[in-house]
Scaffold this motif. Structure first.
Motif, PDB file in Angstrom:
ATOM      1  N   LYS A  30      40.178  69.847  49.080  1.00 38.23           N
ATOM      2  CA  LYS A  30      39.049  69.526  50.154  1.00 38.23           C
ATOM      3  C   LYS A  30      37.774  70.372  49.836  1.00 38.23           C
ATOM      4  O   LYS A  30      36.896  70.217  50.504  1.00 38.23           O
ATOM      5  CB  LYS A  30      39.569  69.554  51.486  1.00 38.23           C
ATOM      6  N   GLN A  31      37.929  71.389  49.016  1.00 41.34           N
ATOM      7  CA  GLN A  31      36.859  72.553  48.860  1.00 41.34           C
ATOM      8  C   GLN A  31      35.690  71.688  48.290  1.00 41.34           C
ATOM      9  O   GLN A  31      35.962  71.142  47.139  1.00 41.34           O
ATOM     10  CB  GLN A  31      37.401  73.687  48.216  1.00 41.34           C
ATOM     11  N   PRO A  32      34.616  71.976  48.589  1.00 43.46           N
ATOM     12  CA  PRO A  32      33.286  71.292  48.099  1.00 43.46           C
ATOM     13  C   PRO A  32      33.355  71.616  46.645  1.00 43.46           C
ATOM     14  O   PRO A  32      32.967  70.675  45.706  1.00 43.46           O
ATOM     15  CB  PRO A  32      32.206  71.776  48.811  1.00 43.46           C
ATOM     16  N   VAL A  33      33.493  72.868  46.145  1.00 41.78           N
ATOM     17  CA  VAL A  33      33.441  73.167  44.674  1.00 41.78           C
ATOM     18  C   VAL A  33      34.524  72.252  43.754  1.00 41.78           C
ATOM     19  O   VAL A  33      34.135  72.432  42.483  1.00 41.78           O
ATOM     20  CB  VAL A  33      33.599  74.752  44.615  1.00 41.78           C
ATOM     21  N   ASN A  34      35.290  71.934  44.428  1.00 42.91           N
ATOM     22  CA  ASN A  34      36.530  71.021  43.738  1.00 42.91           C
ATOM     23  C   ASN A  34      36.377  69.631  43.548  1.00 42.91           C
ATOM     24  O   ASN A  34      37.060  69.127  42.677  1.00 42.91           O
ATOM     25  CB  ASN A  34      37.877  71.361  44.194  1.00 42.91           C
ATOM     26  N   GLN A  35      35.341  69.245  44.293  1.00 43.47           N
ATOM     27  CA  GLN A  35      35.182  67.786  44.253  1.00 43.47           C
ATOM     28  C   GLN A  35      34.829  67.210  42.867  1.00 43.47           C
ATOM     29  O   GLN A  35      33.910  67.482  42.146  1.00 43.47           O
ATOM     30  CB  GLN A  35      33.894  67.483  45.478  1.00 43.47           C
ATOM     31  N   GLY A  36      35.363  66.084  42.719  1.00 39.09           N
ATOM     32  CA  GLY A  36      34.990  65.420  41.399  1.00 39.09           C
ATOM     33  C   GLY A  36      35.745  65.952  40.076  1.00 39.09           C
ATOM     34  O   GLY A  36      35.380  65.827  38.979  1.00 39.09           O
ATOM     35  N   ILE A  37      36.614  66.992  40.362  1.00 32.67           N
ATOM     36  CA  ILE A  37      37.341  67.798  39.297  1.00 32.67           C
ATOM     37  C   ILE A  37      38.733  67.475  39.283  1.00 32.67           C
ATOM     38  O   ILE A  37      39.392  67.484  40.283  1.00 32.67           O
ATOM     39  CB  ILE A  37      37.000  69.211  39.408  1.00 32.67           C
ATOM     40  N   GLY A  38      39.152  67.349  38.134  1.00 34.09           N
ATOM     41  CA  GLY A  38      40.694  67.253  38.015  1.00 34.09           C
ATOM     42  C   GLY A  38      41.547  68.546  38.656  1.00 34.09           C
ATOM     43  O   GLY A  38      40.946  69.743  38.689  1.00 34.09           O
ATOM     44  N   GLY A  39      42.570  68.324  39.177  1.00 32.41           N
ATOM     45  CA  GLY A  39      43.518  69.354  39.704  1.00 32.41           C
ATOM     46  C   GLY A  39      43.807  70.552  38.842  1.00 32.41           C
ATOM     47  O   GLY A  39      43.797  71.612  39.228  1.00 32.41           O
ATOM     48  N   GLY A  40      43.960  70.305  37.570  1.00 33.44           N
ATOM     49  CA  GLY A  40      44.080  71.335  36.703  1.00 33.44           C
ATOM     50  C   GLY A  40      43.029  72.209  36.182  1.00 33.44           C
ATOM     51  O   GLY A  40      43.331  73.123  35.641  1.00 33.44           O
ATOM     52  N   ASP A  41      41.801  71.665  36.651  1.00 33.69           N
ATOM     53  CA  ASP A  41      40.694  72.477  36.265  1.00 33.69           C
ATOM     54  C   ASP A  41      39.810  72.963  37.560  1.00 33.69           C
ATOM     55  O   ASP A  41      38.594  73.324  37.548  1.00 33.69           O
ATOM     56  CB  ASP A  41      39.565  71.538  35.293  1.00 33.69           C
ATOM     57  N   TRP A  42      40.493  73.053  38.784  1.00 34.59           N
ATOM     58  CA  TRP A  42      39.807  73.586  40.071  1.00 34.59           C
ATOM     59  C   TRP A  42      39.238  74.817  39.825  1.00 34.59           C
ATOM     60  O   TRP A  42      40.066  75.725  39.414  1.00 34.59           O
ATOM     61  CB  TRP A  42      40.807  73.375  41.319  1.00 34.59           C
ATOM     62  N   PRO A  43      38.110  75.108  40.299  1.00 34.61           N
ATOM     63  CA  PRO A  43      37.523  76.532  40.304  1.00 34.61           C
ATOM     64  C   PRO A  43      38.208  77.170  41.444  1.00 34.61           C
ATOM     65  O   PRO A  43      38.192  78.486  41.523  1.00 34.61           O
ATOM     66  CB  PRO A  43      36.270  76.399  40.205  1.00 34.61           C
ATOM     67  N   PHE A  44      38.454  76.436  42.476  1.00 31.09           N
ATOM     68  CA  PHE A  44      39.097  77.311  43.767  1.00 31.09           C
ATOM     69  C   PHE A  44      40.405  76.734  43.928  1.00 31.09           C
ATOM     70  O   PHE A  44      40.912  75.439  43.966  1.00 31.09           O
ATOM     71  CB  PHE A  44      38.309  76.793  45.099  1.00 31.09           C
ATOM     72  N   PHE A  45      41.416  77.640  43.772  1.00 27.87           N
ATOM     73  CA  PHE A  45      42.966  77.310  43.875  1.00 27.87           C
ATOM     74  C   PHE A  45      43.794  78.326  44.486  1.00 27.87           C
ATOM     75  O   PHE A  45      43.187  79.513  44.491  1.00 27.87           O
ATOM     76  CB  PHE A  45      43.520  76.746  42.477  1.00 27.87           C
ATOM     77  N   THR A  46      45.059  78.202  44.863  1.00 28.96           N
ATOM     78  CA  THR A  46      46.148  79.236  45.157  1.00 28.96           C
ATOM     79  C   THR A  46      47.021  79.117  44.440  1.00 28.96           C
ATOM     80  O   THR A  46      47.327  78.201  43.721  1.00 28.96           O
ATOM     81  CB  THR A  46      46.427  79.021  46.577  1.00 28.96           C
ATOM     82  N   LEU A  47      47.466  80.417  44.116  1.00 24.53           N
ATOM     83  CA  LEU A  47      48.666  80.744  43.027  1.00 24.53           C
ATOM     84  C   LEU A  47      49.496  81.619  43.626  1.00 24.53           C
ATOM     85  O   LEU A  47      49.018  82.890  44.279  1.00 24.53           O
ATOM     86  CB  LEU A  47      47.817  81.037  41.743  1.00 24.53           C
TER      87      LEU A  47
END
Length: 284
Positions: free
Chosen positions: A90-107
């Protein structure tokens, strides 16, 4: 979870807002440099902010504590993983990007085992189905009688369900160790059935009862001794304090006991009731 105790962006904003020496007039990269020159902030956040040679922030991290997840409840762990994925998506920076390439993620380290828990039921079911199909195909190729597959396929399914029940009763949960042992168990348990079936079809007597008697008198002792020696070989694992060996021990005890019982007791009864009659399939 509660907000993190140390969050570099929150402290950075407070630092800029409370600074009266003109830091607010600098560009962002210079502000970050000044911020990290403060000894306290340098100790806390220098390893959390990655910058290139030009001073641009290329990556950063913030540590949070997931203190509301019960580490003994697999369902809660899977839900926590899925909820974190939804938050990241749901983060705006991740919109339109595949899950494996998200710039915002938790790990987190736990994510790897949680991912296994999430995919395990589907993967185990798929592996089991493929194993049963493979066993059926091998039966058709190795036992030259069309009826053999109709004995092996349902019996290996019964054996597998029995094994799952015994492991559940023994307190063995489905994890990365038991997943492997369950996968290889299909190939091990089918041996007890295939030897009995092949000998039954090769038996010279014509009626079912005589064929079963001949099968058990010639092959029964070998199968029993093979199962018994396998049990003896796994007994040392019972004295290990490591969970991996305990799981392997319980699985092998269960699969050998069930395999021998089904091969020497259940299958002969079935063959005596509905097994094919007539000459043997031997070509000698």
């Amino acid at each position: 979870s509660d907000p993190p105790d140390q969050f570099w962006l929150r402290d950075f904003k407070a630092f800029i807002a409370g600074n009266t020496s003109g830091v607010g007039d600098l560009d962002f990269n210079d502000q970050i440099a000044v911020f990290l020159e403060v000894p306290a902030y340098k100790v806390l956040y220098e390893e959390d902010i990655a910058r290139n040679a030009n001073g641009d922030v290329t990556a950063s991290r913030t540590k949070i504590t997931m203190d509301q997840v019960d580490l003994d409840d697999v369902r809660e762990q899977i839900d926590a993983l899925e909820n974190q994925e939804k938050v990241s998506a749901k983060q705006p920076v991740n919109q339109g990007i595949g899950g494996g390439d998200w710039p915002f993620f938790t790990l987190a380290d736990n994510y790897f085992i949680w991912s296994f828990f999430a995919s395990c039921p589907q993967e185990l079911a798929q592996t089991t189905i493929l194993g049963v199909v493979s066993v059926a195909a091998i039966t058709i190729l190795t036992i030259p009688h069309w009826s053999a597959v109709f004995f092996v396929t349902p019996l290996i399914c019964i054996l597998y369900v029995d094994l799952l029940g015994v492991l559940q009763f023994s307190g063995v949960a489905v994890n990365s160790i038991s997943y492997i042992t369950l996968t290889v168990s299909i190939g091990l348990m089918v041996d007890f059935l295939m030897h009995v079936l092949l000998r039954y079809y090769e038996s010279r007597p014509l009626d079912r009862q005589s064929k079963v008697q001949d099968t058990l008198s010639t092959m029964g002792s070998s199968i029993f001794v093979g199962g018994f020696t396998t049990l003896l070989g796994t007994i040392p694992l019972a004295f290990s304090t490591l969970e991996i060996f305990q799981v392997v021990f319980k699985t092998f005890i269960a699969l050998v006991t069930l395999g021998v019982a089904h091969g020497l007791i259940f299958l002969p009864v079935v063959m005596m009731m509905i097994g094919p009659q007539g000459p043997s399939i031997r070509t000698d």
